[in-house]
Design an enzyme around this catalytic site. Structure first.
Site, short mmCIF file in Angstrom:
data_model
loop_
_atom_site.label_atom_id
_atom_site.label_comp_id
_atom_site.label_asym_id
_atom_site.label_seq_id
_atom_site.Cartn_x
_atom_site.Cartn_y
_atom_site.Cartn_z
N LYS A 173 58.49 36.27 43.81
CA LYS A 173 58.51 35.36 42.66
C LYS A 173 57.96 36.13 41.48
CE LYS A 173 56.74 32.70 40.18
NZ LYS A 173 56.70 32.71 38.66
N GLU A 249 44.65 40.22 43.66
CA GLU A 249 44.05 41.09 42.64
C GLU A 249 44.11 40.30 41.36
OE1 GLU A 249 43.76 42.93 39.44
OE2 GLU A 249 45.53 44.11 39.99
N CYS A 283 44.64 44.70 33.59
CA CYS A 283 43.46 44.06 34.18
C CYS A 283 42.28 45.02 34.29
CB CYS A 283 43.81 43.50 35.56
SG CYS A 283 44.52 44.71 36.69
N GLU A 382 38.11 36.83 29.96
CA GLU A 382 39.13 37.87 29.86
C GLU A 382 40.09 37.54 28.72
OE1 GLU A 382 41.90 40.36 32.95
OE2 GLU A 382 41.96 38.18 33.11
#
Length: 478
Positions: A173, A249, A283, A382
């Site tokens: 996906k 992750e 990230c 973040e």
């Protein structure tokens, strides 16, 4: 205008109900295509195909699977130009970056795991003449692989390669914002000789849509996700009823610690890269920069000067350093963080706005903010954009406390010429990956993953195969 289709059981197919959604180029705002929007029906079909294909693919000798993976790598390299253009059109990243990093690393992911699987071993234990125990390593089954939009092919192949090498089949996906290279990868897999049903791609959205239907499906055995922390929590809830094996992750708010005894030029040059590469949409970017007080003013001045010189613009221009953010919506989110940081007392020394010379596209200038502390939102959440904060520190104990004061724990970087300090601080930092005097340097055999709310599990080398395989013990009485 060509439509991006699902890839199910070896064929490109539209959605059963005909639903589609727009695919936009974030650098221009233009619609570049339509994407088939999958739902429960498409996920069911893909999972059934993957389950059927697993019966043969999972029994194929590892040597034969490895040969197919090497053919996939060859085809990725042969299609580098097309794949890079697709990646740039989807993400807005500089074409030069896609050609030098994303696509070559995608090919290497397949080569690495194709070779690694051939050397995997298991355990044997003798019970002093009474019995012999040995472990058999077997694939788990059908994997749901959910990939992010920032490094679409790079991070998708990081999942697909070990998944297939271990003998599993998969339903992919992709992020709805970046569908094109996943679709091209499916075509490459078929061309390389991957049997029908082994690799399937279903496009669509997350909650109450294709993503959720995949994670809660009773015939999906494991889920590998790279994404933000809130998505990881939602996937965990969705997968709980079937007790799926999970590998996450997730997000990061990574500290970059600069001691006064560092190699200044190396630290500055690498910090610019770790702050603004891929528009800061990585990230692992070091978004919280802590500089020892004697070096602080000099470091900030140099960082601001180099950030100001970065060229923001057309991703197709080879001179471009910083391309477009992924979408207008994401740009507004990034800008919102900067505006609120200013309201909380932060000073923007460079950037903090759209470039004046770009009239369209989701572009944002590299941004450096000072005069914030650990209570400010921008040092805790973040941002995932070309935005960094810089703070001074006085002692080693202080900076370790500041670096660890977060619910994230993905990576950290520290700069020092003191070897004892490097070992000491690295041992105290709460992050899954610690870089000393470097950044983004990866040996694919090493464990990769996050602590705290930055992830679950580890990837890389044998650690990937620990996730994608089951061990069963055989005990034979002698």
């Amino acid at each position: 205008m060509e439509q991006v289709l699902h890839f199910i059981d070896g064929a490109f197919v539209p959605s059963e109900d005909g639903r589609t959604f727009d695919n936009l180029n974030p650098a221009t705002g233009e619609r570049i295509g339509m994407v088939a929007e999958g739902g429960r029906a498409e996920i069911d079909k893909a999972v059934r195909a993957a389950r059927r294909a697993f019966r043969t693919w999972g029994r194929m000798p590892a040597q034969e699977r490895a040969a197919i993976l090497h053919r996939i790598a060859n085809l990725i390299e042969e299609n580098l130009e097309e794949l890079a253009l697709l990646e740039t059109a989807d993400t807005g990243k500089p074409l030069s970056l896609a050609k030098s990093l994303d696509i070559p690393r995608s090919a290497y992911n397949f080569r690495f795991f194709a070779d690694f699987v051939k050397g995997l071993s298991t355990e044997t234990f003798e019970m002093e003449g009474v019995a012999l125990n040995y472990a058999l390593r077997r694939p788990v089954g059908v994997a749901g692989l959910i990939s992010p939009w920032n490094l679409p092919l790079f991070l998708l192949t990081w999942k697909v390669a070990p998944c297939l090498a271990a003998g599993n089949t998969c339903v992919i996906k992709p992020a709805e914002l970046t569908p094109m290279t996943a679709t091209k990868l499916a075509e490459i897999c078929k061309q390389a000789g991957v049997p029908d049903g082994v690799v399937n791609v279903v496009h669509g959205f997350g909650p109450d849509a294709a993503g959720q239907f995949l994670t809660e499906h009773e015939d999906v055995d494991l889920i590998s996700l790279t994404g933000e922390t809130t998505t990881g929590k939602a996937v965990m809830r969705s997968a709980a009823n079937t007790l799926k094996r999970l590998s996450f992750e997730l997000g990061g708010k990574n500290p970059n610690i600069v001691f006064a005894d560092c190699d200044f030029e190396d630290a500055i040059a690498t910090t610019v890269r770790s702050s603004f590469v891929n528009q800061g949409e990585v990230c692992l970017c070091g978004s919280r920069i802590y500089v020892e007080s004697p070096l602080y003013d000099r470091f900030v001045e140099a960082l601001v000067d180099r950030a100001r010189k970065l060229r923001v613009g057309d991703p197709l221009d080879p001179q471009t350093d910083v391309g477009s953010l992924i979408s207008e919506e994401h740009l507004e989110r990034v800008d919102g963080f900067v505006r609120r940081a200013m309201e909380q007392g932060g000073r923007v020394l460079v950037g903090g706005r759209r470039p004046e010379h770009l009239k369209r596209g989701a572009f944002y200038e590299p941004t450096v903010i000072v005069d914030v502390d650990e209570t400010c939102e921008i040092t805790r959440q973040e941002v995932f954009g070309p935005v960094v904060t810089v703070q001074p520190f006085d002692t080693e104990e202080e900076v370790i406390r500041l670096a660890n004061d977060t619910h994230y724990g993905l990576s950290a970087t520290l700069w020092t010429s003191n070897l004892k300090r490097a070992h000491r601080v690295a041992g105290e930092l709460e992050a899954g990956v610690i870089w000393v005097n470097t950044w983004f340097l990866r040996d694919l055999r090493t464990p990769f993953g996050g602590m705290k709310q930055s992830g679950i599990g580890r990837e890389g080398g044998v650690h990937s195969f620990e996730f994608f395989t089951e061990l069963k013990n055989v005990c034979i009485k002698l």
